[in-house]
Scaffold this active site. Structure first.
Site, PDB file in Angstrom:
ATOM      1  N   TRP A  56      -2.588  -2.923  -1.588  1.00 29.81           N
ATOM      2  CA  TRP A  56      -2.188  -4.322  -1.700  1.00 29.81           C
ATOM      3  C   TRP A  56      -2.977  -5.028  -0.613  1.00 29.81           C
ATOM      4  O   TRP A  56      -2.726  -4.825   0.574  1.00 29.81           O
ATOM      5  CB  TRP A  56      -0.682  -4.460  -1.471  1.00 29.81           C
ATOM      6  CG  TRP A  56      -0.160  -5.833  -1.685  1.00 29.81           C
ATOM      7  CD1 TRP A  56       0.214  -6.392  -2.877  1.00 29.81           C
ATOM      8  CD2 TRP A  56       0.090  -6.833  -0.684  1.00 29.81           C
ATOM      9  NE1 TRP A  56       0.657  -7.680  -2.676  1.00 29.81           N
ATOM     10  CE2 TRP A  56       0.597  -7.975  -1.349  1.00 29.81           C
ATOM     11  CE3 TRP A  56      -0.069  -6.876   0.695  1.00 29.81           C
ATOM     12  CZ2 TRP A  56       0.936  -9.132  -0.674  1.00 29.81           C
ATOM     13  CZ3 TRP A  56       0.275  -8.036   1.367  1.00 29.81           C
ATOM     14  CH2 TRP A  56       0.779  -9.158   0.691  1.00 29.81           C
ATOM     15  N   LYS A  97       6.263  -4.430  -3.612  1.00 31.35           N
ATOM     16  CA  LYS A  97       7.692  -4.124  -3.565  1.00 31.35           C
ATOM     17  C   LYS A  97       8.201  -4.066  -2.138  1.00 31.35           C
ATOM     18  O   LYS A  97       9.319  -4.472  -1.842  1.00 31.35           O
ATOM     19  CB  LYS A  97       7.927  -2.784  -4.262  1.00 31.35           C
ATOM     20  CG  LYS A  97       9.380  -2.363  -4.345  1.00 31.35           C
ATOM     21  CD  LYS A  97      10.130  -3.234  -5.313  1.00 31.35           C
ATOM     22  CE  LYS A  97      11.612  -2.889  -5.382  1.00 31.35           C
ATOM     23  NZ  LYS A  97      12.360  -3.961  -6.047  1.00 31.35           N
ATOM     24  N   GLU A 107       8.770 -15.545  -9.180  1.00 30.15           N
ATOM     25  CA  GLU A 107       7.944 -14.382  -8.845  1.00 30.15           C
ATOM     26  C   GLU A 107       7.400 -13.642 -10.063  1.00 30.15           C
ATOM     27  O   GLU A 107       6.319 -13.085 -10.006  1.00 30.15           O
ATOM     28  CB  GLU A 107       8.628 -13.436  -7.854  1.00 30.15           C
ATOM     29  CG  GLU A 107       9.833 -12.717  -8.346  1.00 30.15           C
ATOM     30  CD  GLU A 107      10.407 -11.771  -7.304  1.00 30.15           C
ATOM     31  OE1 GLU A 107       9.676 -11.285  -6.437  1.00 30.15           O
ATOM     32  OE2 GLU A 107      11.620 -11.504  -7.373  1.00 30.15           O
ATOM     33  N   LYS A 122      13.637 -15.443  -8.804  1.00 30.45           N
ATOM     34  CA  LYS A 122      13.331 -14.452  -9.851  1.00 30.45           C
ATOM     35  C   LYS A 122      12.343 -15.038 -10.846  1.00 30.45           C
ATOM     36  O   LYS A 122      11.374 -14.406 -11.226  1.00 30.45           O
ATOM     37  CB  LYS A 122      14.639 -14.064 -10.547  1.00 30.45           C
ATOM     38  CG  LYS A 122      14.742 -12.665 -11.007  1.00 30.45           C
ATOM     39  CD  LYS A 122      15.206 -11.674  -9.971  1.00 30.45           C
ATOM     40  CE  LYS A 122      14.358 -11.575  -8.761  1.00 30.45           C
ATOM     41  NZ  LYS A 122      14.917 -10.823  -7.684  1.00 30.45           N
ATOM     42  N   ARG A 140       4.139  -0.374  -4.626  1.00 26.02           N
ATOM     43  CA  ARG A 140       3.866  -0.856  -3.272  1.00 26.02           C
ATOM     44  C   ARG A 140       2.569  -1.673  -3.199  1.00 26.02           C
ATOM     45  O   ARG A 140       2.293  -2.318  -2.192  1.00 26.02           O
ATOM     46  CB  ARG A 140       3.749   0.328  -2.303  1.00 26.02           C
ATOM     47  CG  ARG A 140       4.966   1.223  -2.290  1.00 26.02           C
ATOM     48  CD  ARG A 140       4.737   2.384  -1.352  1.00 26.02           C
ATOM     49  NE  ARG A 140       4.575   1.928   0.004  1.00 26.02           N
ATOM     50  CZ  ARG A 140       5.545   1.674   0.848  1.00 26.02           C
ATOM     51  NH1 ARG A 140       6.789   1.853   0.466  1.00 26.02           N
ATOM     52  NH2 ARG A 140       5.299   1.252   2.062  1.00 26.02           N
ATOM     53  N   HIS A 143      19.744 -36.208  -3.316  1.00 25.89           N
ATOM     54  CA  HIS A 143      19.113 -36.637  -2.061  1.00 25.89           C
ATOM     55  C   HIS A 143      17.599 -36.413  -2.085  1.00 25.89           C
ATOM     56  O   HIS A 143      16.989 -36.246  -1.043  1.00 25.89           O
ATOM     57  CB  HIS A 143      19.745 -35.905  -0.868  1.00 25.89           C
ATOM     58  CG  HIS A 143      21.200 -36.228  -0.710  1.00 25.89           C
ATOM     59  ND1 HIS A 143      21.659 -37.435  -0.240  1.00 25.89           N
ATOM     60  CD2 HIS A 143      22.308 -35.504  -0.999  1.00 25.89           C
ATOM     61  CE1 HIS A 143      22.985 -37.445  -0.236  1.00 25.89           C
ATOM     62  NE2 HIS A 143      23.410 -36.274  -0.704  1.00 25.89           N
ATOM     63  N   ASN A 203      -1.843   2.651   5.472  1.00 29.89           N
ATOM     64  CA  ASN A 203      -0.940   1.572   5.061  1.00 29.89           C
ATOM     65  C   ASN A 203      -0.470   0.895   6.327  1.00 29.89           C
ATOM     66  O   ASN A 203       0.018   1.558   7.239  1.00 29.89           O
ATOM     67  CB  ASN A 203       0.261   2.149   4.296  1.00 29.89           C
ATOM     68  CG  ASN A 203       1.354   1.101   4.112  1.00 29.89           C
ATOM     69  OD1 ASN A 203       1.063  -0.085   3.947  1.00 29.89           O
ATOM     70  ND2 ASN A 203       2.600   1.535   4.147  1.00 29.89           N
ATOM     71  N   GLY A 204      -0.617  -0.430   6.379  1.00 26.44           N
ATOM     72  CA  GLY A 204      -0.192  -1.168   7.575  1.00 26.44           C
ATOM     73  C   GLY A 204      -1.254  -2.176   7.949  1.00 26.44           C
ATOM     74  O   GLY A 204      -2.057  -2.584   7.110  1.00 26.44           O
ATOM     75  N   CYS A 241       0.815  -1.198   0.000  1.00 28.03           N
ATOM     76  CA  CYS A 241       0.000   0.000   0.000  1.00 28.03           C
ATOM     77  C   CYS A 241       0.865   1.272   0.000  1.00 28.03           C
ATOM     78  O   CYS A 241       1.933   1.315   0.599  1.00 28.03           O
ATOM     79  CB  CYS A 241      -0.942   0.090   1.189  1.00 28.03           C
ATOM     80  SG  CYS A 241      -2.047  -1.278   1.361  1.00 28.03           S
ATOM     81  N   GLU A 262      18.543 -17.496  -5.984  1.00 33.79           N
ATOM     82  CA  GLU A 262      18.071 -16.220  -6.493  1.00 33.79           C
ATOM     83  C   GLU A 262      17.472 -16.384  -7.897  1.00 33.79           C
ATOM     84  O   GLU A 262      16.433 -15.787  -8.211  1.00 33.79           O
ATOM     85  CB  GLU A 262      19.229 -15.206  -6.494  1.00 33.79           C
ATOM     86  CG  GLU A 262      18.921 -13.857  -7.097  1.00 33.79           C
ATOM     87  CD  GLU A 262      17.723 -13.134  -6.473  1.00 33.79           C
ATOM     88  OE1 GLU A 262      17.227 -13.554  -5.423  1.00 33.79           O
ATOM     89  OE2 GLU A 262      17.270 -12.152  -7.079  1.00 33.79           O
TER      90      GLU A 262
HETATM   91  O1  M6R Z   1      13.177  -4.602   0.577  1.00 36.29           O
HETATM   92  P1  M6R Z   1      13.783  -5.904   0.962  1.00 36.29           P
HETATM   93  O2  M6R Z   1      15.077  -6.163   0.298  1.00 36.29           O
HETATM   94  O3  M6R Z   1      13.882  -6.095   2.442  1.00 36.29           O
HETATM   95  O4  M6R Z   1      12.741  -6.986   0.437  1.00 36.29           O
HETATM   96  C1  M6R Z   1      12.863  -8.332   0.779  1.00 36.29           C
HETATM   97  C2  M6R Z   1      12.015  -9.183  -0.133  1.00 36.29           C
HETATM   98  O5  M6R Z   1      10.657  -8.888   0.034  1.00 36.29           O
HETATM   99  C3  M6R Z   1      12.390  -8.971  -1.602  1.00 36.29           C
HETATM  100  O6  M6R Z   1      13.734  -9.211  -1.834  1.00 36.29           O
HETATM  101  C4  M6R Z   1      11.549  -9.890  -2.506  1.00 36.29           C
HETATM  102  O7  M6R Z   1      11.931 -11.209  -2.345  1.00 36.29           O
HETATM  103  C5  M6R Z   1      11.704  -9.390  -3.942  1.00 36.29           C
HETATM  104  N1  M6R Z   1      10.447  -9.324  -4.577  1.00 36.29           N
HETATM  105  C6  M6R Z   1      12.663 -10.192  -4.732  1.00 36.29           C
HETATM  106  O8  M6R Z   1      12.731  -9.849  -6.066  1.00 36.29           O
END
Ligand code: M6R
Length: 609
Positions: A75, A604, A489, A486, A27, A505, A101-102, A2, A482
């Site tokens: 969000w 984000k 997501e 990527k 956000r 394993h 927001n929260g 948000c 990673e």
């Molecule tokens: O802002 P931050 O780096 O603390 O965020 C952590 C995760 O939410 C963030 O890295 C998330 O996994 C991303 N969408 C990855 O691309």
């Protein structure tokens, strides 16, 4: 999660608020709303399901006029994404409006109490209780009422409120969710993030937890504490280029941000490396203090956690300090063994991730020194930490972290080298040599960008797939994780990551004809072992993609597609391989028709636990 925005001043509020929402949309983007106080002090409001563009389109047909307003992009947490659950929320008398927001954790009890008083709720959200509480407790001053209301709330909030009784005034409050305010000659602003304010001012004031502010039409801002004491503002200067938050000709922010990596990494290095030494004043401790560090905790989530895995290996390798790293949501509830000899590295792009903040606060209370590695100026982690290493990547708008990730890897390497040198484990000559290796990385990344056709070709193995495996060893086991995150997501394709050696394993059972497996296999000390793992999956019919070192003939028989890494030192291959994996994930996502910048269900900045 948000974004909130508020404006009061001499100008029409609608467009300023919309522009702010567009900047904050990363956000949250399931619904958006805007409320403006018109000339006769009536609140006019429009909310729409979907992205900010939907709201903007509606407003084009029927604009809202007025110079004081608040807005929100959502969000969803409590209540499905819908117009009914979109913010802001009006009270029963339609004279008070609030955006939040929260999370209001005790909303259920408050709702029962307010309903008993006769308040009628129009949404399924937790947030709406705030509006009705303000209505029920209004004492003639919006900000004073907001203080009393906040005493009754549990959870986290960035609140922006306005009312018909005080035209031209906006009251805001912050606890646990980011909020910045800015007094300017063209009016007073509040927003969840300074990028929304960048077009209007270079000086913003991040509120700290427990602070309130009154925004007045003459452009002034008064900051107060819960007891009404006026606080001297502490503005910070933004030196980011405003244009860096716009697409600038790129088709999407992810592509733009991937492409910006050579410059971003060079900027970070230029600010931290001078005459063959690492400059990290944030860690300024004399030799004795550095020797006294006996444990490091790395606190992070998601992609930042993967950077932490890399940091652990380098710090242990060079500085010989035991490093604990776990996702912050786990570490937060674990027994941690921190004291005044502990260093905590909080790695977070946004600087606002709830668990990362909570966990670093916990370590700090136990005596640890907290160093934040973050990208966002004035973010909560930056204001709370003992020292901050800014990534200097510029705004990262796409939900998928790309340029901030590679910058985190570089920052981690700098910390490891600094500690190794400070503890007398690496001489000046070796430090200078490692830094020279590091300084060649931006050029290597630029070369990968020139070769991105290889990532596009590799992406073709995911056609028709429903799942995939990413494998890597040593420093590159973090790269595999990673790469999988990527892909997952932004393409919604299931991807799982394992250290290569762990594959036999269990995970090997899923491999069948045509199953996509990605190996990160640079020429390092575990190269031969990884080649054996590649043979094992190939024997079972997998479609193999490799990220391998330029000229490595040994890898050729084991992979259908190879993304070739330009030469770098072995310890830097996680940085270069990350770029290929980002590019490949983007190509896969595009081929599946996904919105790479705004993947479903994600936000984000994740500011709630
Ligand atoms: O802002 P931050 O780096 O603390 O965020 C952590 C995760 O939410 C963030 O890295 C998330 O996994 C991303 N969408 C990855 O691309």
């Amino acid at each position: 999660m948000c974004g909130v925005m508020g404006y009061t001043g001499p100008k029409e509020a609608e467009q300023l608020l919309l522009d702010g929402l567009f900047a904050l949309e990363y956000r949250g983007y399931d619904s958006a709303g805007i409320a403006v106080l018109d000339e006769s002090a009536h609140i006019k409001m429009v909310k729409r399901l979907g992205k900010v563009q939907m709201l903007s389109d509606s407003l084009k047909k029927k604009p809202l006029h007025g110079t004081c307003g608040i807005a929100h992009t959502r969000w969803a947490t409590h209540g499905v994404p819908s117009e009914r659950n979109a913010h802001p929320f009006l009270d029963c008398s339609k004279r008070i409006v609030v955006a939040h927001n929260g999370i209001i954790e005790n909303y259920a009890d408050l709702k029962t109490e307010l309903r008993a008083q006769g308040h009628v709720f129009t949404s399924d959200t937790d947030s709406e209780v705030v509006t009705h509480l303000v209505e029920s407790m209004y004492d003639g001053s919006l900000v004073s009422t907001l203080r009393k209301v906040c005493m009754r709330l549990e959870g986290a909030w960035a609140l922006v409120a306005m009312c018909s009784m005080e035209p031209g005034t906006i009251a805001v409050a912050r606890k646990g969710s980011p909020l910045v305010v800015a007094p300017t000659p063209e009016g007073a602003f509040a927003a969840s993030d300074l990028t929304a304010l960048a077009p209007h001012t270079s000086d913003v004031i991040p509120l700290t937890d427990g602070q309130f502010a009154t925004l007045s039409q003459d452009g002034t801002v008064t900051i107060t504490t819960i007891d009404g004491t006026v606080v001297e503002p502490e503005p910070i200067h933004i030196d980011w280029d405003v244009s860096s938050a716009t697409l600038g000709g790129y088709p999407d922010f992810m592509k733009k941000e991937i492409s910006e990596q050579p410059q971003a990494l060079s900027r970070l290095l230029a600010s931290r490396v001078a005459s063959g030494t690492v400059e990290l004043d944030e860690l300024s401790m004399d030799g004795a203090a550095l020797l006294n560090i006996n444990r490091i905790y790395i606190v992070a989530c998601g992609t930042s956690y993967h950077a932490g895995l890399y940091a652990k290996k380098l710090i242990e390798r060079w500085a010989r300090i035991p490093v604990e790293v776990d996702v912050a949501s786990e570490m937060l509830y674990d027994e941690v063994l921190a004291d005044e000899h502990t260093l905590c590295l909080a790695i977070t792009q946004s600087g606002e991730t709830a668990e990362t903040l909570l966990c670093s606060r916990k370590l700090r209370r136990m005596g640890a020194k907290v160093i934040a590695i973050t990208n966002v100026l004035g973010s909560t982690v930056a204001t709370e930490a003992d020292g901050v290493i800014y990534l200097q990547s510029g705004p990262e708008v796409s939900v998928a972290s790309t340029k901030a990730y590679t910058a985190m890897l570089v920052a981690s390497a700098l910390v490891a080298l600094f500690l190794a040198h400070g503890r007398g484990l690496m001489g000046s000559g070796e430090i200078a040599q490692r830094l020279a290796e590091l300084e060649r990385v931006p050029a290597a990344v630029a070369e990968i960008l020139d070769r991105q056709g290889l990532a596009k070709e590799a992406a073709s193995v995911f056609e028709g797939a429903t799942s995939s495996l990413f494998l890597g060893r040593g420093l590159n086991s973090a790269s595999a994780r990673e790469g999988a995150l990527k892909l997952k997501e932004i393409s919604y394709l299931h991807a799982e990551a394992y250290p290569s050696g762990e594959m036999k394993h269990g995970p090997i059972a899923v491999i069948d004809k045509g199953y996509p497996v990605v190996f990160v296999v640079p020429q390092d000390d575990v190269h031969a072992k990884t080649l054996s793992n590649m043979a094992e999956v190939l024997a079972r019919g997998a479609d193999v993609v490799a990220v391998a070192s330029d000229g490595d003939a040994e890898v050729l028989p084991y992979a259908q597609h190879i993304m070739w890494l330009p030469p770098t030192a072995e310890w830097l291959t996680p940085i270069t391989s990350a770029v290929y994996l980002q590019l490949m994930a983007r190509y896969v996502a595009l081929s599946r028709g996904c919105n790479v910048d705004r993947p479903r269900n994600l936000a984000k900045s994740v500011t709630t636990e």
